[in-house]
Design a protein around this motif. Structure first.
Motif, PDB file in Angstrom:
ATOM      1  N   PRO A 119     -23.265  60.758 -38.223  1.00  0.00           N
ATOM      2  CA  PRO A 119     -23.194  62.065 -37.572  1.00  0.00           C
ATOM      3  C   PRO A 119     -23.390  61.955 -36.060  1.00  0.00           C
ATOM      4  N   GLY A 120     -22.496  62.596 -35.330  1.00  0.00           N
ATOM      5  CA  GLY A 120     -22.573  62.568 -33.869  1.00  0.00           C
ATOM      6  C   GLY A 120     -21.672  61.545 -33.222  1.00  0.00           C
ATOM      7  N   ASP A 121     -21.174  60.588 -34.004  1.00  0.00           N
ATOM      8  CA  ASP A 121     -20.243  59.609 -33.439  1.00  0.00           C
ATOM      9  C   ASP A 121     -18.955  60.310 -33.013  1.00  0.00           C
ATOM     10  N   GLU A 122     -18.405  59.859 -31.903  1.00  0.00           N
ATOM     11  CA  GLU A 122     -17.145  60.406 -31.435  1.00  0.00           C
ATOM     12  C   GLU A 122     -15.979  59.542 -31.905  1.00  0.00           C
ATOM     13  N   VAL A 123     -14.891  60.224 -32.262  1.00  0.00           N
ATOM     14  CA  VAL A 123     -13.655  59.563 -32.675  1.00  0.00           C
ATOM     15  C   VAL A 123     -12.544  60.030 -31.742  1.00  0.00           C
ATOM     16  N   VAL A 124     -11.947  59.097 -31.036  1.00  0.00           N
ATOM     17  CA  VAL A 124     -10.818  59.424 -30.175  1.00  0.00           C
ATOM     18  C   VAL A 124      -9.554  59.296 -31.006  1.00  0.00           C
ATOM     19  N   ALA A 125      -8.803  60.390 -31.111  1.00  0.00           N
ATOM     20  CA  ALA A 125      -7.591  60.415 -31.928  1.00  0.00           C
ATOM     21  C   ALA A 125      -6.430  60.942 -31.100  1.00  0.00           C
ATOM     22  N   LEU A 126      -5.239  60.444 -31.419  1.00  0.00           N
ATOM     23  CA  LEU A 126      -4.040  60.880 -30.716  1.00  0.00           C
ATOM     24  C   LEU A 126      -3.590  62.235 -31.265  1.00  0.00           C
ATOM     25  N   GLU A 127      -3.476  63.191 -30.370  1.00  0.00           N
ATOM     26  CA  GLU A 127      -3.074  64.541 -30.717  1.00  0.00           C
ATOM     27  C   GLU A 127      -1.607  64.754 -30.354  1.00  0.00           C
ATOM     28  N   PRO A 128      -0.784  65.373 -31.205  1.00  0.00           N
ATOM     29  CA  PRO A 128      -1.102  65.986 -32.498  1.00  0.00           C
ATOM     30  C   PRO A 128      -1.390  64.944 -33.572  1.00  0.00           C
ATOM     31  N   VAL A 147      -6.747  63.014 -27.605  1.00  0.00           N
ATOM     32  CA  VAL A 147      -5.971  62.596 -26.435  1.00  0.00           C
ATOM     33  C   VAL A 147      -4.528  62.986 -26.757  1.00  0.00           C
ATOM     34  N   THR A 148      -3.963  63.845 -25.943  1.00  0.00           N
ATOM     35  CA  THR A 148      -2.706  64.492 -26.272  1.00  0.00           C
ATOM     36  C   THR A 148      -1.497  63.650 -25.876  1.00  0.00           C
ATOM     37  N   LEU A 149      -0.611  63.414 -26.855  1.00  0.00           N
ATOM     38  CA  LEU A 149       0.707  62.856 -26.551  1.00  0.00           C
ATOM     39  C   LEU A 149       1.545  63.975 -25.944  1.00  0.00           C
ATOM     40  N   ARG A 150       2.116  63.725 -24.777  1.00  0.00           N
ATOM     41  CA  ARG A 150       2.822  64.785 -24.067  1.00  0.00           C
ATOM     42  C   ARG A 150       4.322  64.505 -24.025  1.00  0.00           C
ATOM     43  N   PRO A 151       5.116  65.579 -24.121  1.00  0.00           N
ATOM     44  CA  PRO A 151       6.570  65.388 -24.146  1.00  0.00           C
ATOM     45  C   PRO A 151       7.099  64.883 -22.817  1.00  0.00           C
ATOM     46  N   PHE A 158       7.639  61.631 -26.881  1.00  0.00           N
ATOM     47  CA  PHE A 158       6.274  61.946 -26.492  1.00  0.00           C
ATOM     48  C   PHE A 158       5.602  60.670 -26.011  1.00  0.00           C
ATOM     49  N   ARG A 159       4.761  60.797 -24.992  1.00  0.00           N
ATOM     50  CA  ARG A 159       4.135  59.622 -24.385  1.00  0.00           C
ATOM     51  C   ARG A 159       2.608  59.713 -24.416  1.00  0.00           C
ATOM     52  N   LEU A 160       1.989  58.558 -24.515  1.00  0.00           N
ATOM     53  CA  LEU A 160       0.540  58.434 -24.434  1.00  0.00           C
ATOM     54  C   LEU A 160       0.141  58.153 -22.995  1.00  0.00           C
ATOM     55  N   ARG A 368      -4.308  74.097 -29.255  1.00  0.00           N
ATOM     56  CA  ARG A 368      -3.186  74.751 -29.912  1.00  0.00           C
ATOM     57  C   ARG A 368      -2.074  75.123 -28.925  1.00  0.00           C
ATOM     58  N   GLU A 369      -2.471  75.482 -27.706  1.00  0.00           N
ATOM     59  CA  GLU A 369      -1.450  75.886 -26.742  1.00  0.00           C
ATOM     60  C   GLU A 369      -0.520  74.736 -26.396  1.00  0.00           C
ATOM     61  N   ALA A 370      -1.020  73.497 -26.453  1.00  0.00           N
ATOM     62  CA  ALA A 370      -0.186  72.338 -26.126  1.00  0.00           C
ATOM     63  C   ALA A 370       0.915  72.137 -27.165  1.00  0.00           C
ATOM     64  N   GLY A 371       0.660  72.569 -28.409  1.00  0.00           N
ATOM     65  CA  GLY A 371       1.648  72.379 -29.464  1.00  0.00           C
ATOM     66  C   GLY A 371       2.410  73.637 -29.821  1.00  0.00           C
ATOM     67  N   ALA A 372       2.114  74.745 -29.135  1.00  0.00           N
ATOM     68  CA  ALA A 372       2.653  76.049 -29.534  1.00  0.00           C
ATOM     69  C   ALA A 372       4.170  76.095 -29.690  1.00  0.00           C
ATOM     70  N   PRO A 373       4.954  75.500 -28.766  1.00  0.00           N
ATOM     71  CA  PRO A 373       6.410  75.672 -28.877  1.00  0.00           C
ATOM     72  C   PRO A 373       7.126  74.619 -29.716  1.00  0.00           C
ATOM     73  N   PHE A 374       6.371  73.750 -30.392  1.00  0.00           N
ATOM     74  CA  PHE A 374       7.003  72.649 -31.109  1.00  0.00           C
ATOM     75  C   PHE A 374       6.996  72.883 -32.618  1.00  0.00           C
ATOM     76  N   VAL A 375       8.096  72.494 -33.256  1.00  0.00           N
ATOM     77  CA  VAL A 375       8.285  72.689 -34.695  1.00  0.00           C
ATOM     78  C   VAL A 375       8.843  71.396 -35.290  1.00  0.00           C
ATOM     79  N   ARG A 376       8.309  71.018 -36.460  1.00  0.00           N
ATOM     80  CA  ARG A 376       8.683  69.754 -37.103  1.00  0.00           C
ATOM     81  C   ARG A 376       9.557  70.000 -38.330  1.00  0.00           C
ATOM     82  N   PHE A 377      10.633  69.212 -38.427  1.00  0.00           N
ATOM     83  CA  PHE A 377      11.513  69.224 -39.592  1.00  0.00           C
ATOM     84  C   PHE A 377      11.520  67.831 -40.219  1.00  0.00           C
ATOM     85  N   ALA A 378      11.536  67.771 -41.558  1.00  0.00           N
ATOM     86  CA  ALA A 378      11.611  66.496 -42.272  1.00  0.00           C
ATOM     87  C   ALA A 378      13.061  66.204 -42.643  1.00  0.00           C
TER      88      ALA A 378
END
Length: 398
Positions: A119-128, A147-151, A158-160, A368-378
């Motif tokens: 508990p309390g440990d931080e995890v850095v994850a790539l967003e989304p 850490v947000t991948l940005r278009p 998308f880039r890191l 959420r605002e960073a991902g607001a305009p993006f939609v995923r299709f499979a």
């Protein structure tokens, strides 16, 4: 009296109150209710190789795996996983001490985070990030640091930002949670990017959990580089793989972890109290699947590449801005060229308007605002299904 228990506290653990029902359940139910084509949830609509399915039937009939298999997984599958890693990447793992079979990659992620975090440990994850990441970090009592991948519209990917990644690491950071090929953006981290991640992990003495379930779905000039192959990473990396995405038997739920003995022992300590064991006969079938000739993997990748191109072109013709994925079987799109900005509202109205279901990427973001305009299709569907979906989307945009 209703017979309900009275309590001053909510029933649900407060760590999970933010999550609710997954977006996949919501959108899949919407697809059924409206009779829409479901390009939301990432599962194929056809089964994988017939010889692999027959291997499962044979195991059932021969009584292999019908009772509890060994806790770490059946020896045949652990050996096949180790051989797969050796043959493809030059990574040597001991099947007895460095391979653990799990109930899909989802359990592998959960067990790894429950085992390795306090508990309390931080995890850095790539967003989304895939939605189970956030829930599993929360269940372990950890704190997620996105850490947000940005278009990058110039390259349609998308880039890191490596500087942002470095700045996210603090004295409380325990591990990095990496996903490449990346769901949902389709980004495949480059060797240079992964080398920088490895150097940061070594410098700050961090553990890394890396989700590589789409390792066989890499397109164009992209290259899948397992993080464990890089200097200093073999002893600090938990690598997660899965049969579901590679062999199109997602319902079998067969995944695995490869790591140094101490890490596997830790993950197994948590995993044994989740499912203990699972998928007995299917483990034997997946062992045979991993030994399929290279021609299978090449044909599988070529098939998905053609489907990617079909759907990506159709989405562009329907007015979406398309980020063509270098890996996975998902296409991320930007809906702003359609005059839309809210992915949730767009996806909830799309079935009625077009008879197609997609997933709003914002659900995979803390920001959420960073991902607001993006939609995923499979695009892991039959060609005819994709063609019909494209036809409907183009008609609705006309």
């Amino acid at each position: 009296m209703t017979g309900m228990t009275s309590t001053a506290r909510p029933f649900l653990n407060r760590r999970l109150t933010a999550f609710g029902t997954t977006i996949f359940a919501e959108m899949s139910a919407l697809a059924v209710r409206t009779g829409s084509i479901n390009l939301g949830q990432g599962f194929p609509d056809t089964d994988g190789p017939e010889e692999v399915r027959e291997a499962a039937v044979r195991a059932l009939r021969d009584g292999r795996g019908n009772q509890y298999p060994p806790g770490p997984g059946v020896p045949e599958l652990r050996t096949a996983v180790a051989e797969h890693q050796r043959r493809r990447y030059g990574l040597s793992f001991d099947p007895d001490t460095e391979v653990l079979v799990t109930a899909g990659a989802t359990e592998a992620i959960a067990a790894s985070l429950l085992a390795l975090l306090e508990p309390g440990d931080e995890v850095v994850a790539l967003e989304p990030y895939y939605d189970s990441y956030a829930a599993c970090i929360a269940m372990a009592g950890g704190t997620r640091v996105p850490v947000t991948l940005r278009p990058d519209p110039g390259e349609a990917r998308f880039r890191l930002d490596l500087d942002e990644l470095r700045d996210a690491v603090t004295d409380r950071t325990r591990l990095l949670l990496i996903n490449t090929p990346h769901n949902p953006t389709g980004t495949v981290l480059t060797r240079a990017e992964l080398t920088a991640i490895a150097e940061l992990a070594v410098e700050r003495d961090l553990l890394v959990v890396t989700d590589e379930v789409y390792e066989h779905l890499v397109f164009d000039e992209a290259e899948h580089v397992p993080l464990a192959t890089l200097p200093g990473m073999r002893e600090r990396t938990v690598t997660i793989g899965s049969a579901g995405k590679t062999f199109s038997f997602t319902g079998w739920k067969v995944g695995w972890v490869t790591a140094a003995p101490g890490l596997v022992t830790a993950v197994r300590a948590a995993k044994q109290f989740l499912t203990y064991v699972s998928s007995g006969p299917f483990q034997y079938a997946v062992a045979e699947a991993l030994a399929l000739p290279e021609a299978y993997f090449e044909a599988f990748r070529a098939d998905m590449l053609a489907k990617r191109d079909l759907l990506a072109a159709g989405l562009a013709e329907a007015g979406f801005a398309v980020y063509r994925p270098a890996g996975t079987y998902f296409v991320t799109t930007d809906i702003r060229p359609l005059g839309e900005t809210d992915g949730f509202a767009f996806c909830r109205s799309l079935p009625e308007r077009a008879g197609v279901v997609a997933i709003p990427n914002a659900v995979f973001y803390d920001h959420r605002e960073a991902g607001a305009p993006f939609v995923r299709f499979a695009f892991c569907k039959q060609v005819g299904v994709l063609e019909e979906a494209v036809k409907r989307l183009k008609a609705s945009a006309a």
